[in-house]
Design an enzyme around this catalytic site. Sequence first.
Site, short mmCIF file in Angstrom:
data_model
loop_
_atom_site.label_atom_id
_atom_site.label_comp_id
_atom_site.label_asym_id
_atom_site.label_seq_id
_atom_site.Cartn_x
_atom_site.Cartn_y
_atom_site.Cartn_z
N GLU A 62 -0.76 59.92 -58.39
CA GLU A 62 0.56 60.58 -58.39
C GLU A 62 0.99 61.01 -57.00
O GLU A 62 2.18 61.01 -56.68
CB GLU A 62 0.56 61.79 -59.33
CG GLU A 62 0.54 61.44 -60.82
CD GLU A 62 -0.87 61.42 -61.37
OE1 GLU A 62 -1.83 61.39 -60.58
OE2 GLU A 62 -1.01 61.40 -62.62
N PHE A 85 -3.84 71.92 -73.63
CA PHE A 85 -4.44 70.79 -72.93
C PHE A 85 -3.44 70.22 -71.90
O PHE A 85 -2.28 69.99 -72.21
CB PHE A 85 -4.84 69.70 -73.93
CG PHE A 85 -5.41 68.48 -73.27
CD1 PHE A 85 -6.62 68.55 -72.57
CD2 PHE A 85 -4.74 67.26 -73.31
CE1 PHE A 85 -7.14 67.43 -71.93
CE2 PHE A 85 -5.25 66.14 -72.67
CZ PHE A 85 -6.46 66.23 -71.97
N GLN A 86 -3.92 70.01 -70.71
CA GLN A 86 -3.12 69.50 -69.60
C GLN A 86 -1.87 70.34 -69.33
O GLN A 86 -0.81 69.81 -69.00
CB GLN A 86 -2.76 68.02 -69.79
CG GLN A 86 -4.00 67.13 -69.73
CD GLN A 86 -3.70 65.66 -69.54
OE1 GLN A 86 -2.69 65.17 -70.03
NE2 GLN A 86 -4.59 64.95 -68.87
N LYS A 129 7.54 68.05 -73.66
CA LYS A 129 7.48 66.88 -74.55
C LYS A 129 8.48 66.97 -75.70
O LYS A 129 9.16 66.00 -76.01
CB LYS A 129 6.04 66.78 -75.10
CG LYS A 129 5.72 65.54 -75.89
CD LYS A 129 4.26 65.60 -76.35
CE LYS A 129 3.94 64.53 -77.37
NZ LYS A 129 3.64 63.23 -76.76
N MET A 171 -7.65 62.77 -33.77
CA MET A 171 -6.93 63.90 -33.20
C MET A 171 -7.81 65.15 -33.18
O MET A 171 -7.82 65.89 -32.19
CB MET A 171 -5.64 64.15 -33.97
CG MET A 171 -4.73 65.19 -33.33
SD MET A 171 -4.28 64.76 -31.63
CE MET A 171 -2.66 64.03 -31.88
#
Lengths: 163, 566
Positions: B50, B112-113, B162, B479
């Site tokens: 993602e 959940f999630q 949802k 760097m």
Amino acid sequence: MKHTISVLVENEFGVLSRVVGLFSGRGFNIDSLSVAPTNDEKMSRMTIVTRGDEQILEQICKQLNKLIDVIKVIDFNEGNAIDREMALIKVTAEDGNRAEVLRIVDIFRAKIIDVTTKSYTIEATGAPHKIDAILELLRPLGLKELVRTGAVAIGRGAKGWKG
Amino acid sequence: MKMNGARILLECLKLEGVDTVFGYPGGTVINLYDEIFSFKDIRHILPRHEQAGVHAADGYARATGKVGVAIATSGPGATNTITGIATAYMDSIPMVIITGQVPTGLIGNDAFQEADIIGITRPCTKHNFLVKDVNDLATIVKKAFYIARTGRPGPVLIDLPKDVQIATAEFKYPDSVDIRGYKPTVGGHPKQVEKAVSLLLEAKKPVIYVGGGVILGNAADELTKLALLLNAPVTTTLMGLGSFPEENPLSLGLLGMHGTYYANMAVSNCDLLIAVGARFDDRVTGKIASFAPHAQIIHIDVDPTSIKKNVRVDLPIVGDVKDVLKQMLKVLSGQAEKAAAFHKGIVPWLQEIEAWKAKHPMTYKGSASVIKPQLVIQKLRELSKPDAIVSTDVGQHQMWTAQFFKFSRPRTLLSSGGLGTMGFGLPAAMGAQAAFPKRQVIVVCGDGGFQMNMQELATLVQNRLPVKICILNNNFLGMVRQWQELFFDKRYSQTCMELPIDFIKLADAFGAKGFRATKPEEVEEVIKKGFAAPGPVIMEFKVAREEKVLPMVPAGASLTEMVLAS
């Protein structure tokens, strides 16, 4: 320098945390904050007392204005606004000092709102410095508990915030 | 027409002109993906992470100027987007990120999630919305795009539970938006513009300091016109590269920590600094107290909070840079006499700058035995197409690209300037290539940053995105190693990437092509082969391991205290 800012915001979910998050994320101070709905039910008004030099105060106002949910920011200068605060104060009040507490309450035009044989609970309203003054007098008598609302402020004169 | 929330969202995206989205499915966006399955008007690209999806949408937005769109599921999908969102926020990139959320009834139950993504993204988005009612969805999408692209642009997140995707409503897309707390300033105050022009014409040693705002505001033409009309020198920040052609003698290139000697000297000695769409970042100013000490400062910016945040400003102009520059050009056109005097007056200044350029040009010490990274950048410029898009990761290679590529067109450099996000380069290039399938898109990255999002090779191959990946491989996190060399007594704590990875075999494993150069004479050939090969390519250059980015202004020092290339 202490400063009082009024922030008119959309009365929406999460707005308070946007404002508070802005202060904490950018390291600005909040001395006190009070918030409640206004006469327009879609709008809430916050009064924030903050500290900082001129440059910091300018940034605070600009950053607040940048929030999408902020409708207006009013930066009150000394003299152009009235500010008031309420405190609920529970003090020890036993034989020796019951009369003294009442005298102080009377002088400050405060009210006793709860009484027991050992205590008084006082409601005091006024400019924040007046609340500071009554507390200073009550503290030696035995201050058990203190709740302050933080200041609310409104501009002087006939005009409302919309002008 | 009545339709479900998922479909309403897609119809809104279509009406906003979205042609490509980068997204990753999951439990709370499964209904949305079911609609995507049959919705043919929007191309959906599946990244392998993602974070990369959001960087790709960001790269798409930087390259096109349009609003980039990314989709992720709730919980871990949403939290994976954070680095991408914060990157876009710091660089003011217009984006809309859509995350799934658990059904409204479960919000707050540690379902959940579930993650409080509205809370988490509050400080790194321009604004965010939780949609609680399907009837509000179209208006919210309209507002989100409006907020993302207007004023100072930025990412806006929409959290879509949802059940709201499943619920149905009558679809009507609003024609206009009215947000009473959000009215971005457009034109500059005419009096301020007039004052700015007269300050400018009185100056003897002016410098125009250009930031990413000129690119974001599509004002490169106006800026170039102004600079040429005044014959005034121009220096740009990393984000401003491409807004003024670097081959023009008036260009001073990059300023700041790794800026050119002459840009830093010019800024430190100028009597007037006109900042256009720049924000006086600490990497630009060095020590604030000694930044442009002799200059009056004019600051043009669409965001009032940028003005007087870090430095004192003598003349602020709040407004869209394109509009303000147009206003200035108009005022200037009526002052031909003063302009002629101004041209004469600044000749000694231009000569002074030429002398600085001659004294310390932007250069490096070449080598016959080992590949100097700067050589690779110069060869890339030489062999690439004039409209090539170059995306960088973050670190030494990024600074070498900024110093040596010589950008001449806006939106041809995609780089994470504000947040400095390693892993940005490859997915951002992916987004740019998706937007411009026919243009040459090049990633310059180090071996460290490449490994942060190298899984996206799969996305490139699968979607036939022929991105050309140049890895400047020094087996170091270069760097940080440079700082350790200069300021920590060469104690290379955890900056040596000891495992030698075979990037050619890696390319092969993903179905891409790989070429490697280990000697200077192979550089050109590898680049030519890489550019000629169809499809995505890795070009690996084994470069001088302990090469430093110079000049360098140590953190907190004045711009004049540069460590120069010997």
